[in-house]
Design a protein around this motif. Structure first.
Motif, PDB file in Angstrom:
ATOM      1  N   VAL A 180       2.484  -6.245  -3.523  1.00 30.20           N
ATOM      2  CA  VAL A 180       1.629  -5.220  -3.883  1.00 30.20           C
ATOM      3  C   VAL A 180       1.737  -4.058  -2.589  1.00 30.20           C
ATOM      4  CG1 VAL A 180      -1.016  -4.380  -3.816  1.00 30.20           C
ATOM      5  CG2 VAL A 180      -0.292  -6.392  -5.091  1.00 30.20           C
ATOM      6  N   LYS A 181       1.794  -4.584  -1.179  1.00 32.09           N
ATOM      7  CA  LYS A 181       1.916  -3.669  -0.297  1.00 32.09           C
ATOM      8  C   LYS A 181       3.045  -2.917  -0.413  1.00 32.09           C
ATOM      9  CE  LYS A 181      -1.100  -5.478   3.417  1.00 32.09           C
ATOM     10  NZ  LYS A 181      -1.563  -4.204   3.911  1.00 32.09           N
ATOM     11  N   SER A 182       4.306  -3.661  -0.668  1.00 33.11           N
ATOM     12  CA  SER A 182       5.405  -2.670  -0.680  1.00 33.11           C
ATOM     13  C   SER A 182       5.702  -1.764  -1.739  1.00 33.11           C
ATOM     14  CB  SER A 182       6.545  -3.872  -0.626  1.00 33.11           C
ATOM     15  OG  SER A 182       7.304  -3.842  -1.839  1.00 33.11           O
ATOM     16  N   ARG A 183       4.886  -1.984  -3.178  1.00 30.14           N
ATOM     17  CA  ARG A 183       5.030  -1.209  -4.031  1.00 30.14           C
ATOM     18  C   ARG A 183       4.244  -0.138  -3.735  1.00 30.14           C
ATOM     19  NH1 ARG A 183       6.381  -5.802  -6.043  1.00 30.14           N
ATOM     20  NH2 ARG A 183       7.574  -6.240  -7.857  1.00 30.14           N
ATOM     21  N   LEU A 184       3.057  -0.492  -3.278  1.00 34.31           N
ATOM     22  CA  LEU A 184       2.079   0.781  -3.010  1.00 34.31           C
ATOM     23  C   LEU A 184       2.637   1.720  -1.944  1.00 34.31           C
ATOM     24  CD1 LEU A 184      -0.870   2.159  -3.297  1.00 34.31           C
ATOM     25  CD2 LEU A 184      -1.416   0.597  -1.186  1.00 34.31           C
ATOM     26  N   LEU A 185       3.343   1.146  -0.817  1.00 30.75           N
ATOM     27  CA  LEU A 185       3.822   2.092   0.007  1.00 30.75           C
ATOM     28  C   LEU A 185       4.906   3.130  -0.672  1.00 30.75           C
ATOM     29  CD1 LEU A 185       4.359   3.326   3.030  1.00 30.75           C
ATOM     30  CD2 LEU A 185       6.104   1.425   3.183  1.00 30.75           C
ATOM     31  N   ARG A 186       5.888   2.387  -1.421  1.00 30.66           N
ATOM     32  CA  ARG A 186       6.819   3.401  -2.360  1.00 30.66           C
ATOM     33  C   ARG A 186       6.124   4.287  -3.208  1.00 30.66           C
ATOM     34  NH1 ARG A 186      12.053   0.141  -2.498  1.00 30.66           N
ATOM     35  NH2 ARG A 186      12.005  -1.058  -0.552  1.00 30.66           N
ATOM     36  N   ALA A 187       5.347   3.615  -3.948  1.00 31.84           N
ATOM     37  CA  ALA A 187       4.459   4.722  -4.830  1.00 31.84           C
ATOM     38  C   ALA A 187       3.976   5.828  -4.132  1.00 31.84           C
ATOM     39  CB  ALA A 187       3.445   3.984  -5.606  1.00 31.84           C
TER      40      ALA A 187
END
Ligand code: ZN
Lengths: 208, 79
Positions: A180-187
């Motif tokens: 979740v954290k990695s996707r959130l940062l990219r998003a």
């Protein structure tokens, strides 16, 4: 400097009593839960599917499924998180049906580096709200989030629009917390990069 | 702290979840790195603009119609 806070830990959530009553067949209690969350569920579905008719169907189906499965809700998570999870699954299913050629899953898009490294370092001055009228701003925000891969869009919607915690988002999506954290940062970075085209401080150059 | 490390702390930073020593590092990095200073500010604005603006309208008419449809559907379900 002000941090963006997510919810603090709560005591016994008022939903617990409503869910208990609904489980005993109290329709009014269930209806109150519907009232409380119909807007959120509709918004989540619309963010993920980007389609109003789909969002309407999904909202109906999600509440219907929740109603039917209420017995299975154990109360280990919040009712709202459980409900969001149902709505997300319905939404992703709908997306898959619509785009038969493209896979839509929470596992995709992880490899793409596109937009995950900041490139635009212009300040946003004046603030976007001063630069655009309400309807124009809404158009920009819709167009911009539409361009995100569905997996990123979904994480951003739950975390930043709906204000779920990282843990709740992970639970609703069936993802690990680091995922979740990695996707959130990219998003966030991709959205920032795209919005910057509209909001960056102009140095006399033409509007994008 | 490098720019990449800074980015990896953004989420916890916004949530107010970083330890005091990390917070100090973040603040020190932003002070000397104008790029990350802008990224911090504009990412915060990205989040708040989506949170504060209703991107999709949910007019009362739609809400009532949806609500009625949901309740009708559920009334036909087993309990
Ligand atoms: Zn930096």
């Amino acid at each position: 400097m002000p941090a963006i806070q997510s919810q603090v830990a709560e005591e016994v959530h008022p939903d617990v009593a409503l869910v208990a009553r609904a489980k005993l067949g109290d329709t009014a209690a269930f209806e109150q839960l519907v009232r409380q969350y119909e807007r959120q569920i509709f918004r989540v579905a619309q963010h993920i599917t980007q389609n109003r008719e789909d969002a309407e169907d999904i909202t109906q189906d999600a509440f219907f499924k929740a109603y039917e499965k209420l017995e299975q809700f154990q109360g280990n998570s919040k009712f709202s998180t459980w409900l969001v999870r149902i709505a997300v699954n319905e939404s992703l299913m709908r997306l898959r049906k619509r785009k038969t050629s493209r896979t839509v899953s929470m596992d995709e898009d992880v490899q793409t580096e596109d937009g995950s490294i900041p490139r635009d370092f212009a300040e946003w001055r004046p603030n976007p709200e001063q630069l655009y009228g309400q309807s124009e701003l809404g158009e920009i925000l819709r167009k911009t989030i539409q361009g995100l891969p569905p997996g990123f869009r979904t994480v951003f919607t739950l975390r930043d629009v709906e204000n779920l915690s990282t843990e709740e988002t992970a639970e609703a999506l069936g993802l690990s917390v680091p995922a979740v954290k990695s996707r959130l940062l990219r998003a966030r970075l991709q959205l920032r990069e795209r919005l910057s085209r509209y909001f960056r401080k102009k140095n006399g150059e033409a509007k994008p | 702290m490098t720019c990449t490390e800074f980015l990896s702390k953004l989420d916890d930073y916004f949530d107010g979840k970083v330890d005091a020593d990390v917070l100090a590092e973040v603040q020190a990095h932003v002070k000397k790195c104008s790029h990350c200073e802008v990224v911090l500010d504009t990412t915060r604005k990205t989040i708040s603009i989506y949170r504060e603006n209703e991107v999709y309208e949910f007019p009362a008419e739609l809400r009532e119609r949806l609500h009625a449809a949901i309740m009708k559907k559920c009334s036909k379900a087993k309990v």
